[in-house]
Design a protein around this motif. Structure first.
Motif, mmCIF file in Angstrom:
data_model
loop_
_atom_site.group_PDB
_atom_site.id
_atom_site.type_symbol
_atom_site.label_atom_id
_atom_site.label_comp_id
_atom_site.label_asym_id
_atom_site.label_seq_id
_atom_site.Cartn_x
_atom_site.Cartn_y
_atom_site.Cartn_z
ATOM 1 N N GLY A 1 0.832 -1.194 0.000
ATOM 2 C CA GLY A 1 0.000 0.000 0.000
ATOM 3 C C GLY A 1 0.861 1.236 0.000
ATOM 4 O O GLY A 1 2.088 1.159 0.046
ATOM 5 N N SER A 2 0.204 2.405 -0.050
ATOM 6 C CA SER A 2 0.954 3.655 -0.098
ATOM 7 C C SER A 2 0.003 4.820 0.169
ATOM 8 O O SER A 2 -1.174 4.634 0.486
ATOM 9 C CB SER A 2 1.621 3.815 -1.467
ATOM 10 N N TRP A 3 0.554 6.043 0.033
ATOM 11 C CA TRP A 3 -0.242 7.264 -0.004
ATOM 12 C C TRP A 3 -0.609 7.579 -1.446
ATOM 13 O O TRP A 3 0.198 7.382 -2.356
ATOM 14 C CB TRP A 3 0.551 8.441 0.565
ATOM 15 N N PHE A 4 -1.815 8.072 -1.635
ATOM 16 C CA PHE A 4 -2.300 8.399 -2.973
ATOM 17 C C PHE A 4 -2.940 9.787 -2.956
ATOM 18 O O PHE A 4 -3.554 10.192 -1.967
ATOM 19 C CB PHE A 4 -3.350 7.387 -3.442
ATOM 20 N N ALA A 5 -2.817 10.495 -4.078
ATOM 21 C CA ALA A 5 -3.616 11.697 -4.294
ATOM 22 C C ALA A 5 -4.989 11.248 -4.780
ATOM 23 O O ALA A 5 -5.092 10.433 -5.698
ATOM 24 C CB ALA A 5 -2.950 12.594 -5.324
#
Length: 234
Positions: free
Chosen positions: A46-50
């Protein structure tokens, strides 16, 4: 001597005004994740997304969308993960006020497991939480020790009432950064138990600096002029 005393009196009564200087860029995420650094621990799924919608971009869970404008940052994942979102900022010495504000929701679909605050999904212990920290300039993105100058949030929002609205946070960080220098603001999350979606928007750090008001500058000019005339007479 009397002229110097008069000048000192003028300076004592001279007023000052504060000017606000924004220290962060793209705090509303209208330009995606520009100016921010998203970092994931190895073996993260997973990650950070805009994001601009009201569902998460990978798992399609519901969110409240943006707090202001159309863009916001959100975490999403399909398996255990650890991810950090950071931006460095510089503070000039002499700030009279430095205020941090942000809006955030934490939609966790498992209970809170603090794991000692360690940002690592591979410790072998359950870990399910979000944290927000002020870091030193040289701190590792996942540092939870000496590199943390102040923690502002540690936990999750109530898992029984997802999706959450934003909560607005305000912190006075003047005492931590007024000496000047470079610092990092970090939003981070780790999840080993089930989905956790952290939404962040409208992040700002504003510094105020005292500057003489125009009237005070005029008084100072008059005082200096009087001093110069007195010296010429002597």
């Amino acid at each position: 001597m009397k002229t110097l005393q008069s000048l000192a009196a003028l300076l004592l009564v001279a007023g000052t005004a504060a000017t606000a200087t924004p220290l962060l860029q793209n705090g509303g995420f209208e330009a995606g994740l520009a100016n921010w650094t998203a970092i994931d621990r190895p073996n993260s799924a997973g990650s950070w997304f805009a994001n601009t919608g009201t569902t998460t971009p990978v798992s399609n869970f519901s969110t409240v969308g943006a707090h202001g404008g159309v863009g916001y940052a959100v975490t999403d994942q399909v398996n255990p993960s650890t991810h950090a979102l950071l931006q460095s900022f510089n503070v000039a010495p002499g700030a009279t006020s430095v205020i941090l504000t942000f809006s955030m929701f934490v939609n966790s679909y498992a209970d809170f497991f603090p794991n000692g605050g360690v940002l690592d999904h591979l410790t072998g212990q359950p870990a399910q939480f979000t944290r927000v920290d002020l870091l030193t300039a040289g701190a590792d993105p996942f540092d939870t020790g000496a590199g943390v100058l102040q923690n502002f949030y540690f936990g999750i929002d109530d898992p029984a009432t997802n999706p959450h609205p934003y909560t607005d946070y305000t912190f006075d960080i003047t005492a931590l950064v007024a000496a000047g220098g470079t610092y990092q603001l970090r939003f981070a999350a780790v999840e080993t138990e089930f989905f956790q979606h952290v939404g962040v928007d409208d992040v700002s750090i504003d510094a105020a600096f005292a500057v003489p008001e125009p009237g005070s500058l005029a008084l100072l000019g008059l005082g200096l002029g009087a001093l110069a005339r007195t010296r010429r007479r002597r």
